[in-house]
Design a protein around this motif. Structure first.
Motif, PDB file in Angstrom:
ATOM      1  N   ALA A  21       0.816  -3.398 -12.985  1.00 19.27           N
ATOM      2  CA  ALA A  21       1.641  -4.257 -12.139  1.00 19.27           C
ATOM      3  C   ALA A  21       2.350  -5.289 -13.000  1.00 19.27           C
ATOM      4  CB  ALA A  21       0.779  -4.954 -11.092  1.00 19.27           C
ATOM      5  N   ALA A  37       3.215  -6.443  -5.767  1.00 20.13           N
ATOM      6  CA  ALA A  37       2.496  -5.172  -5.804  1.00 20.13           C
ATOM      7  C   ALA A  37       3.247  -4.107  -5.009  1.00 20.13           C
ATOM      8  CB  ALA A  37       1.077  -5.353  -5.275  1.00 20.13           C
ATOM      9  N   LEU A  38       3.880  -4.489  -3.909  1.00 19.33           N
ATOM     10  CA  LEU A  38       4.621  -3.518  -3.111  1.00 19.33           C
ATOM     11  C   LEU A  38       5.834  -2.999  -3.884  1.00 19.33           C
ATOM     12  CD1 LEU A  38       4.731  -2.012  -0.450  1.00 19.33           C
ATOM     13  CD2 LEU A  38       6.032  -3.923   0.505  1.00 19.33           C
ATOM     14  N   ASP A  79       6.072  -2.888  -7.131  1.00 19.64           N
ATOM     15  CA  ASP A  79       5.508  -2.061  -8.197  1.00 19.64           C
ATOM     16  C   ASP A  79       5.112  -0.687  -7.658  1.00 19.64           C
ATOM     17  OD1 ASP A  79       5.826  -4.132 -10.029  1.00 19.64           O
ATOM     18  OD2 ASP A  79       3.745  -4.808  -9.848  1.00 19.64           O
ATOM     19  N   PHE A  80       4.544  -0.648  -6.464  1.00 22.76           N
ATOM     20  CA  PHE A  80       4.136   0.624  -5.877  1.00 22.76           C
ATOM     21  C   PHE A  80       5.350   1.494  -5.576  1.00 22.76           C
ATOM     22  CE2 PHE A  80       2.328   2.958  -2.030  1.00 22.76           C
ATOM     23  CZ  PHE A  80       1.798   3.972  -2.803  1.00 22.76           C
ATOM     24  N   GLU A 102       8.180   1.465  -7.149  1.00 22.78           N
ATOM     25  CA  GLU A 102       8.649   1.979  -8.437  1.00 22.78           C
ATOM     26  C   GLU A 102       7.746   3.095  -8.942  1.00 22.78           C
ATOM     27  OE1 GLU A 102      10.865   2.926 -11.599  1.00 22.78           O
ATOM     28  OE2 GLU A 102      11.474   1.741  -9.846  1.00 22.78           O
ATOM     29  N   GLN A 103       6.440   2.937  -8.767  1.00 21.57           N
ATOM     30  CA  GLN A 103       5.509   3.987  -9.160  1.00 21.57           C
ATOM     31  C   GLN A 103       5.807   5.277  -8.397  1.00 21.57           C
ATOM     32  OE1 GLN A 103       1.316   3.849  -7.836  1.00 21.57           O
ATOM     33  NE2 GLN A 103       0.796   3.920 -10.028  1.00 21.57           N
ATOM     34  N   MET A 104       6.118   5.164  -7.113  1.00 20.49           N
ATOM     35  CA  MET A 104       6.427   6.349  -6.316  1.00 20.49           C
ATOM     36  C   MET A 104       7.720   6.997  -6.801  1.00 20.49           C
ATOM     37  SD  MET A 104       5.405   8.471  -4.128  1.00 20.49           S
ATOM     38  CE  MET A 104       3.990   7.571  -3.521  1.00 20.49           C
ATOM     39  N   GLY A 131      -4.071   1.569   2.628  1.00 25.71           N
ATOM     40  CA  GLY A 131      -3.355   1.931   1.404  1.00 25.71           C
ATOM     41  C   GLY A 131      -2.817   3.347   1.470  1.00 25.71           C
ATOM     42  N   ASP A 132      -3.630   4.271   1.992  1.00 28.34           N
ATOM     43  CA  ASP A 132      -3.175   5.659   2.127  1.00 28.34           C
ATOM     44  C   ASP A 132      -2.022   5.769   3.121  1.00 28.34           C
ATOM     45  OD1 ASP A 132      -5.136   6.342   0.309  1.00 28.34           O
ATOM     46  OD2 ASP A 132      -6.495   7.196   1.810  1.00 28.34           O
ATOM     47  N   LEU A 184       1.036   4.504   1.464  1.00 31.38           N
ATOM     48  CA  LEU A 184       1.589   5.537   0.590  1.00 31.38           C
ATOM     49  C   LEU A 184       2.573   6.406   1.369  1.00 31.38           C
ATOM     50  CD1 LEU A 184      -0.312   7.753  -1.922  1.00 31.38           C
ATOM     51  CD2 LEU A 184       1.300   8.751  -0.320  1.00 31.38           C
ATOM     52  N   VAL A 202       5.802   4.486   1.911  1.00 33.91           N
ATOM     53  CA  VAL A 202       6.576   4.340   0.679  1.00 33.91           C
ATOM     54  C   VAL A 202       7.182   5.675   0.246  1.00 33.91           C
ATOM     55  CG1 VAL A 202       6.443   3.731  -1.770  1.00 33.91           C
ATOM     56  CG2 VAL A 202       5.370   2.259  -0.055  1.00 33.91           C
TER      57      VAL A 202
END
Length: 139
Positions: A3, A9-10, A12-13, A15-17, A63-64, A67, A70
């Protein structure tokens, strides 16, 4: 991927996706339609976690479900349809419309009045969408 200290964090998540969609064959192949079973499954698992009364399980299952939100937003972003920020802005606007006792001049002194205001706002939104669709020649 860690992160970023300046980002949320959102963010970052999301971007990770985006990275996962580029670099993971399975995620790259997914569509809104192919993900339907997973959305249903994750929503049901959130319900089960709530019913279990286990806050750690609820956190994990939320969180799932996040996902799913996102990945759908990233798929839409890739298609040029909308972004995760558009989703957030839309729900912010919806909460403002549907809670006029908080964000407007309406008064609600109990939960029943809040529900009445919510349902009235929701009905007005539905009527406006129907009117717009009729005006556009679509239904």
């Amino acid at each position: 991927m860690t992160a970023s200290p300046e980002g949320s964090a959102l963010e970052d998540f999301a971007e990770q996706m985006r990275v996962l969609r580029r670099e993971c064959a399975w995620k790259r192949e997914q569509t809104h339609t192919s993900l339907i079973p997973f959305v249903r499954e994750e929503a049901e698992e959130v319900v089960e976690a709530i019913e279990s009364g286990d806050p750690a399980a609820l956190c994990d299952e939320l969180g799932d479900l996040l996902l799913q939100v996102v990945i759908h937003a990233v798929i839409a972003e890739e298609a040029g349809d909308f972004t995760l920020d558009d989703v957030a802005r839309g729900v912010i606007a919806k909460m403002e419309r549907r809670n006029p006792h908080v964000f407007g001049d309406a008064v609600a002194t109990d939960a029943a009045e809040v529900l009445r205001l919510w349902n009235a706002a929701k009905a007005a939104e539905k009527a406006e969408k129907a009117e717009k669709a009729a005006g556009d020649g679509t239904s």
